[in-house]
Design an enzyme around this catalytic site. Structure first.
Site, PDB file in Angstrom:
ATOM      1  N   THR A 233       0.754  -1.020  -0.247  1.00 62.88           N
ATOM      2  CA  THR A 233       0.035  -0.077  -0.033  1.00 62.88           C
ATOM      3  C   THR A 233       0.853   1.237   0.010  1.00 62.88           C
ATOM      4  O   THR A 233       2.085   0.993   0.653  1.00 62.88           O
ATOM      5  CB  THR A 233      -0.915  -0.020   1.268  1.00 62.88           C
ATOM      6  OG1 THR A 233      -0.241  -0.034   2.343  1.00 62.88           O
ATOM      7  CG2 THR A 233      -1.816  -1.292   1.327  1.00 62.88           C
TER       8      THR A 233
ATOM      9  N   ASP B  30      -5.761  -0.531   8.002  1.00 61.80           N
ATOM     10  CA  ASP B  30      -6.521  -1.728   8.623  1.00 61.80           C
ATOM     11  C   ASP B  30      -7.891  -2.045   7.656  1.00 61.80           C
ATOM     12  O   ASP B  30      -8.386  -3.104   7.523  1.00 61.80           O
ATOM     13  CB  ASP B  30      -6.772  -1.427  10.041  1.00 61.80           C
ATOM     14  CG  ASP B  30      -5.700  -1.370  10.956  1.00 61.80           C
ATOM     15  OD1 ASP B  30      -4.811  -2.312  10.440  1.00 61.80           O
ATOM     16  OD2 ASP B  30      -5.678  -0.866  11.959  1.00 61.80           O
TER      17      ASP B  30
ATOM     18  N   ALA C  94     -12.243   5.555   4.730  1.00 66.10           N
ATOM     19  CA  ALA C  94     -11.941   5.796   6.281  1.00 66.10           C
ATOM     20  C   ALA C  94     -11.097   6.897   6.617  1.00 66.10           C
ATOM     21  O   ALA C  94     -11.171   7.123   8.058  1.00 66.10           O
ATOM     22  CB  ALA C  94     -11.193   4.383   6.750  1.00 66.10           C
TER      23      ALA C  94
HETATM   24  O1  RIB Z   1      -3.626   0.851  12.653  1.00 65.22           O
HETATM   25  C1  RIB Z   1      -4.179   1.733  13.557  1.00 65.22           C
HETATM   26  C2  RIB Z   1      -4.170   1.209  14.809  1.00 65.22           C
HETATM   27  O2  RIB Z   1      -2.841   0.936  15.281  1.00 65.22           O
HETATM   28  C3  RIB Z   1      -4.715   2.053  15.950  1.00 65.22           C
HETATM   29  O3  RIB Z   1      -6.035   1.559  16.363  1.00 65.22           O
HETATM   30  C4  RIB Z   1      -3.921   1.488  17.370  1.00 65.22           C
HETATM   31  O4  RIB Z   1      -4.647   1.011  18.186  1.00 65.22           O
HETATM   32  C5  RIB Z   1      -2.725   0.754  16.778  1.00 65.22           C
HETATM   33  O5  RIB Z   1      -3.007  -0.439  17.048  1.00 65.22           O
END
Ligand code: RIB
Length: 295
Positions: free
Chosen positions: A209, A241, A271
Protein backbone atom coordinates in the site's frame (compact mmCIF):
# COMPACT_ATOMS: atom_id res chain seq x y z
CA UNK A 1 -16.92 -17.81 3.87
CA UNK A 2 -15.69 -16.98 7.34
CA UNK A 3 -12.70 -15.02 8.62
CA UNK A 4 -10.73 -15.51 11.85
CA UNK A 5 -8.66 -12.54 13.01
CA UNK A 6 -5.94 -13.29 15.55
CA UNK A 7 -4.82 -9.88 16.66
CA UNK A 8 -4.65 -6.90 19.00
CA UNK A 9 -7.48 -5.05 20.70
CA UNK A 10 -6.82 -1.51 21.97
CA UNK A 11 -8.55 1.57 23.22
CA UNK A 12 -7.27 4.55 21.20
CA UNK A 13 -6.62 7.75 23.15
CA UNK A 14 -6.45 10.37 20.40
CA UNK A 15 -5.65 14.06 20.39
CA UNK A 16 -5.58 16.39 17.37
CA UNK A 17 -2.69 18.87 17.48
CA UNK A 18 -1.26 21.54 15.17
CA UNK A 19 1.61 19.18 14.48
CA UNK A 20 3.06 15.88 15.63
CA UNK A 21 5.62 16.72 18.34
CA UNK A 22 9.31 16.28 17.61
CA UNK A 23 11.44 14.50 20.27
CA UNK A 24 11.61 16.69 23.37
CA UNK A 25 8.83 18.99 22.15
CA UNK A 26 5.46 19.69 23.84
CA UNK A 27 2.53 20.74 21.64
CA UNK A 28 -0.93 21.75 22.83
CA UNK A 29 -3.82 19.79 21.33
CA UNK A 30 -7.62 19.67 21.37
CA UNK A 31 -9.85 17.49 23.54
CA UNK A 32 -8.83 13.84 23.83
CA UNK A 33 -11.20 11.10 22.61
CA UNK A 34 -11.30 7.44 23.58
CA UNK A 35 -12.36 5.10 20.77
CA UNK A 36 -11.98 1.43 19.81
CA UNK A 37 -8.77 0.45 18.00
CA UNK A 38 -5.98 -2.11 17.72
CA UNK A 39 -4.94 -3.44 14.32
CA UNK A 40 -6.60 -6.82 14.91
CA UNK A 41 -9.91 -5.40 16.12
CA UNK A 42 -9.88 -2.74 13.40
CA UNK A 43 -9.42 -5.31 10.66
CA UNK A 44 -12.10 -7.56 12.17
CA UNK A 45 -14.58 -4.68 12.23
CA UNK A 46 -13.74 -3.60 8.66
CA UNK A 47 -14.26 -7.16 7.41
CA UNK A 48 -17.54 -7.55 9.32
CA UNK A 49 -18.89 -4.21 8.05
CA UNK A 50 -18.00 -5.37 4.54
CA UNK A 51 -20.25 -8.37 4.97
CA UNK A 52 -17.97 -11.20 6.17
CA UNK A 53 -18.67 -13.53 9.10
CA UNK A 54 -15.79 -12.71 11.45
CA UNK A 55 -14.43 -14.06 14.74
CA UNK A 56 -11.62 -12.45 16.74
CA UNK A 57 -9.07 -14.19 18.94
CA UNK A 58 -7.19 -11.87 21.31
CA UNK A 59 -7.23 -10.51 24.84
CA UNK A 60 -8.34 -7.55 26.93
CA UNK A 61 -8.07 -6.72 30.63
CA UNK A 62 -10.72 -6.09 33.28
CA UNK A 63 -10.09 -2.34 33.48
CA UNK A 64 -11.99 0.79 32.47
CA UNK A 65 -10.66 0.74 28.86
CA UNK A 66 -12.10 -2.73 28.17
CA UNK A 67 -15.54 -1.47 27.22
CA UNK A 68 -14.24 1.24 24.88
CA UNK A 69 -11.94 -1.30 23.21
CA UNK A 70 -14.79 -3.75 22.55
CA UNK A 71 -17.50 -1.29 21.48
CA UNK A 72 -16.84 -1.48 17.73
CA UNK A 73 -16.44 -5.26 17.65
CA UNK A 74 -19.74 -5.77 19.44
CA UNK A 75 -21.55 -3.27 17.26
CA UNK A 76 -20.23 -4.88 14.05
CA UNK A 77 -21.33 -8.34 15.21
CA UNK A 78 -17.84 -9.88 15.43
CA UNK A 79 -17.90 -13.26 17.24
CA UNK A 80 -15.96 -12.81 20.50
CA UNK A 81 -16.06 -16.46 21.57
CA UNK A 82 -12.23 -16.60 21.30
CA UNK A 83 -11.62 -13.32 23.17
CA UNK A 84 -9.81 -13.86 26.48
CA UNK A 85 -9.66 -11.79 29.65
CA UNK A 86 -6.19 -11.66 31.21
CA UNK A 87 -4.59 -10.09 34.27
CA UNK A 88 -3.14 -7.06 32.50
CA UNK A 89 -4.46 -3.67 31.40
CA UNK A 90 -6.36 -3.49 28.12
CA UNK A 91 -4.09 -2.39 25.25
CA UNK A 92 -3.91 1.37 24.87
CA UNK A 93 -2.73 3.39 21.86
CA UNK A 94 -1.65 7.00 22.33
CA UNK A 95 -2.33 8.80 19.04
CA UNK A 96 -1.54 12.33 17.87
CA UNK A 97 -3.24 13.44 14.63
CA UNK A 98 -1.99 16.42 12.60
CA UNK A 99 -4.23 18.83 10.63
CA UNK A 100 -3.19 16.93 7.46
CA UNK A 101 -4.67 13.74 8.96
CA UNK A 102 -1.31 12.07 9.55
CA UNK A 103 -0.65 10.35 12.87
CA UNK A 104 2.00 9.15 15.29
CA UNK A 105 1.04 6.15 17.43
CA UNK A 106 2.60 4.63 20.54
CA UNK A 107 1.06 1.35 21.68
CA UNK A 108 1.06 0.16 25.29
CA UNK A 109 0.44 -3.51 24.45
CA UNK A 110 -0.92 -4.54 27.87
CA UNK A 111 -3.23 -7.56 27.51
CA UNK A 112 -2.13 -8.10 23.88
CA UNK A 113 1.35 -9.05 25.11
CA UNK A 114 -0.22 -11.72 27.34
CA UNK A 115 -1.80 -13.70 24.49
CA UNK A 116 -0.11 -17.12 24.19
CA UNK A 117 -0.41 -19.97 21.65
CA UNK A 118 -2.65 -21.74 24.20
CA UNK A 119 -5.28 -19.06 23.56
CA UNK A 120 -5.61 -20.05 19.87
CA UNK A 121 -8.78 -21.92 18.85
CA UNK A 122 -8.71 -25.73 18.81
CA UNK A 123 -10.59 -26.19 15.55
CA UNK A 124 -10.07 -24.17 12.35
CA UNK A 125 -12.62 -25.96 10.16
CA UNK A 126 -15.25 -23.23 10.24
CA UNK A 127 -12.88 -20.61 8.77
CA UNK A 128 -11.62 -20.07 5.23
CA UNK A 129 -9.27 -17.13 5.95
CA UNK A 130 -6.94 -16.18 8.81
CA UNK A 131 -6.01 -12.51 9.10
CA UNK A 132 -2.90 -11.59 11.11
CA UNK A 133 -0.93 -8.44 12.01
CA UNK A 134 2.20 -7.76 14.05
CA UNK A 135 0.84 -6.53 17.38
CA UNK A 136 0.70 -9.89 19.21
CA UNK A 137 3.73 -11.85 20.48
CA UNK A 138 5.53 -13.34 17.43
CA UNK A 139 5.10 -16.94 18.65
CA UNK A 140 1.31 -16.48 18.65
CA UNK A 141 1.20 -15.02 15.14
CA UNK A 142 3.59 -17.68 13.84
CA UNK A 143 1.70 -20.49 15.60
CA UNK A 144 -1.63 -19.29 14.21
CA UNK A 145 -0.20 -19.08 10.67
CA UNK A 146 1.26 -22.58 10.91
CA UNK A 147 -1.93 -24.19 12.22
CA UNK A 148 -4.19 -22.35 9.79
CA UNK A 149 -1.97 -23.19 6.82
CA UNK A 150 -1.95 -26.86 7.82
CA UNK A 151 -5.75 -26.77 8.09
CA UNK A 152 -6.05 -25.38 4.55
CA UNK A 153 -7.02 -21.77 5.36
CA UNK A 154 -5.69 -18.84 3.34
CA UNK A 155 -3.37 -16.92 5.64
CA UNK A 156 -3.28 -13.14 5.11
CA UNK A 157 -0.57 -11.25 6.99
CA UNK A 158 -0.49 -7.49 7.40
CA UNK A 159 3.11 -7.18 8.61
CA UNK A 160 2.47 -4.02 10.66
CA UNK A 161 4.20 -2.66 12.62
CA UNK A 162 7.39 -3.54 10.76
CA UNK A 163 9.62 -6.07 12.50
CA UNK A 164 12.54 -8.21 11.45
CA UNK A 165 11.44 -10.73 8.84
CA UNK A 166 10.26 -14.09 10.25
CA UNK A 167 11.01 -16.68 7.54
CA UNK A 168 8.69 -19.27 9.12
CA UNK A 169 5.78 -16.83 9.25
CA UNK A 170 6.31 -15.75 5.63
CA UNK A 171 6.49 -19.40 4.55
CA UNK A 172 2.96 -19.97 5.88
CA UNK A 173 1.52 -16.74 4.47
CA UNK A 174 -0.61 -16.76 1.32
CA UNK A 175 -1.17 -13.01 0.92
CA UNK A 176 1.23 -10.49 2.46
CA UNK A 177 0.12 -6.85 2.82
CA UNK A 178 2.72 -4.20 3.71
CA UNK A 179 3.21 -0.46 3.35
CA UNK A 180 6.28 1.27 1.91
CA UNK A 181 8.10 1.29 5.24
CA UNK A 182 7.34 -2.37 5.98
CA UNK A 183 8.40 -3.57 2.52
CA UNK A 184 11.73 -1.81 3.07
CA UNK A 185 12.21 -3.62 6.40
CA UNK A 186 11.21 -7.02 4.99
CA UNK A 187 12.79 -6.82 1.52
CA UNK A 188 15.40 -4.09 1.95
CA UNK A 189 14.02 -2.10 -0.98
CA UNK A 190 11.00 -0.53 -2.66
CA UNK A 191 8.87 -0.96 -5.77
CA UNK A 192 7.92 -3.99 -7.82
CA UNK A 193 11.30 -5.67 -7.53
CA UNK A 194 11.12 -5.64 -3.71
CA UNK A 195 7.53 -6.92 -3.75
CA UNK A 196 8.49 -9.72 -6.18
CA UNK A 197 11.44 -10.72 -4.00
CA UNK A 198 8.94 -11.42 -1.18
CA UNK A 199 7.02 -13.83 -3.45
CA UNK A 200 10.07 -16.08 -3.33
CA UNK A 201 9.77 -16.38 0.47
CA UNK A 202 6.32 -17.96 0.66
CA UNK A 203 3.39 -15.70 -0.23
CA UNK A 204 1.56 -16.20 -3.53
CA UNK A 205 0.39 -12.56 -3.47
CA UNK A 206 2.12 -9.44 -2.13
CA UNK A 207 0.38 -6.07 -1.84
CA UNK A 208 2.28 -2.87 -1.07
CA UNK A 209 0.00 0.00 0.00
CA UNK A 210 1.36 3.38 -1.04
CA UNK A 211 -0.91 5.88 0.76
CA UNK A 212 -2.00 8.62 -1.65
CA UNK A 213 -0.28 6.76 -4.49
CA UNK A 214 -2.60 3.73 -4.28
CA UNK A 215 -1.23 0.21 -4.17
CA UNK A 216 0.87 -2.34 -6.03
CA UNK A 217 -0.01 -6.04 -5.96
CA UNK A 218 2.12 -8.78 -7.46
CA UNK A 219 1.47 -12.47 -8.03
CA UNK A 220 3.71 -14.87 -9.96
CA UNK A 221 1.50 -14.25 -13.02
CA UNK A 222 0.39 -10.61 -12.79
CA UNK A 223 0.96 -7.07 -11.55
CA UNK A 224 -1.96 -4.88 -10.43
CA UNK A 225 -1.38 -1.15 -9.90
CA UNK A 226 -4.34 0.72 -8.44
CA UNK A 227 -4.51 4.48 -7.97
CA UNK A 228 -5.87 5.74 -4.64
CA UNK A 229 -9.48 6.88 -4.51
CA UNK A 230 -9.12 10.68 -4.13
CA UNK A 231 -10.34 12.19 -0.83
CA UNK A 232 -9.34 15.06 1.48
CA UNK A 233 -7.96 13.17 4.50
CA UNK A 234 -9.18 14.11 7.98
CA UNK A 235 -7.56 11.23 9.90
CA UNK A 236 -5.66 8.33 8.32
CA UNK A 237 -5.71 6.20 11.51
CA UNK A 238 -6.97 2.71 10.63
CA UNK A 239 -6.99 3.29 6.85
CA UNK A 240 -4.53 0.44 6.31
CA UNK A 241 -6.60 -1.79 8.60
CA UNK A 242 -9.72 -0.96 6.60
CA UNK A 243 -7.89 -1.94 3.41
CA UNK A 244 -6.87 -5.31 4.88
CA UNK A 245 -10.26 -6.13 6.41
CA UNK A 246 -12.25 -5.28 3.30
CA UNK A 247 -9.81 -7.07 1.00
CA UNK A 248 -10.11 -10.27 3.03
CA UNK A 249 -13.90 -9.95 3.35
CA UNK A 250 -14.26 -9.71 -0.43
CA UNK A 251 -11.78 -12.50 -1.12
CA UNK A 252 -13.53 -14.74 1.43
CA UNK A 253 -16.77 -14.30 -0.49
CA UNK A 254 -15.06 -15.58 -3.64
CA UNK A 255 -14.61 -12.27 -5.48
CA UNK A 256 -11.56 -12.03 -7.77
CA UNK A 257 -8.42 -10.24 -6.56
CA UNK A 258 -8.76 -7.10 -8.78
CA UNK A 259 -12.35 -6.57 -7.60
CA UNK A 260 -11.37 -7.02 -3.94
CA UNK A 261 -8.46 -4.60 -4.37
CA UNK A 262 -10.79 -1.93 -5.80
CA UNK A 263 -13.23 -2.31 -2.90
CA UNK A 264 -10.39 -2.17 -0.34
CA UNK A 265 -8.96 0.96 -1.98
CA UNK A 266 -12.30 2.79 -1.87
CA UNK A 267 -12.97 1.67 1.72
CA UNK A 268 -9.54 2.82 2.93
CA UNK A 269 -10.06 6.23 1.32
CA UNK A 270 -13.50 6.62 2.93
CA UNK A 271 -11.99 5.71 6.31
CA UNK A 272 -9.66 8.73 5.97
CA UNK A 273 -12.57 11.18 5.67
CA UNK A 274 -13.70 10.76 9.29
CA UNK A 275 -11.99 10.73 12.68
CA UNK A 276 -10.99 7.54 14.47
CA UNK A 277 -10.21 4.00 13.35
CA UNK A 278 -13.31 1.77 13.64
CA UNK A 279 -15.60 4.80 14.02
CA UNK A 280 -14.52 5.96 10.55
CA UNK A 281 -14.99 2.70 8.67
CA UNK A 282 -17.48 2.62 5.80
CA UNK A 283 -20.47 0.32 5.44
CA UNK A 284 -20.84 -2.10 2.56
CA UNK A 285 -23.47 0.23 1.08
CA UNK A 286 -21.06 3.19 1.09
CA UNK A 287 -18.34 1.15 -0.62
CA UNK A 288 -20.83 -0.22 -3.14
CA UNK A 289 -22.20 3.23 -3.97
CA UNK A 290 -18.74 4.44 -4.99
CA UNK A 291 -17.87 1.28 -6.88
CA UNK A 292 -21.09 1.50 -8.89
CA UNK A 293 -20.72 5.25 -9.41
CA UNK A 294 -23.90 6.21 -7.56
CA UNK A 295 -22.06 8.49 -5.14
O1 RIB B 1 -3.57 0.85 12.69
C1 RIB B 1 -4.13 1.75 13.60
C2 RIB B 1 -4.13 1.14 14.98
O2 RIB B 1 -2.80 0.97 15.41
C3 RIB B 1 -4.77 1.99 16.04
O3 RIB B 1 -6.16 1.76 16.15
C4 RIB B 1 -3.98 1.66 17.29
O4 RIB B 1 -4.71 1.03 18.28
C5 RIB B 1 -2.78 0.84 16.82
O5 RIB B 1 -2.94 -0.50 17.09
Amino acid sequence: MSVLVVGSVNADLTVRAERIPAPGETVLGGDATVSPGGKGANQAVAAALAGARVALCGAVGRDAFREAALRGLTRAGVDLGHLHTVDAPTGLALITVSPEGENAITVASGANAHVTPSHLPEGWGSFTHLLLQGELPPEVTRGAARRAHAAGLTVVLNAAPARDPDPDLLAHTGHLIVNEHEVAVLAGGAGEEAARSLLRRGPQTVTVTLGGEGSLTVTPEATHRLPAHPVAPVDTTGAGDTFCGVLVAWRSSGRPLPEALRAATVAAALACTRSGAQDAMPSLAEIGAILTGTR
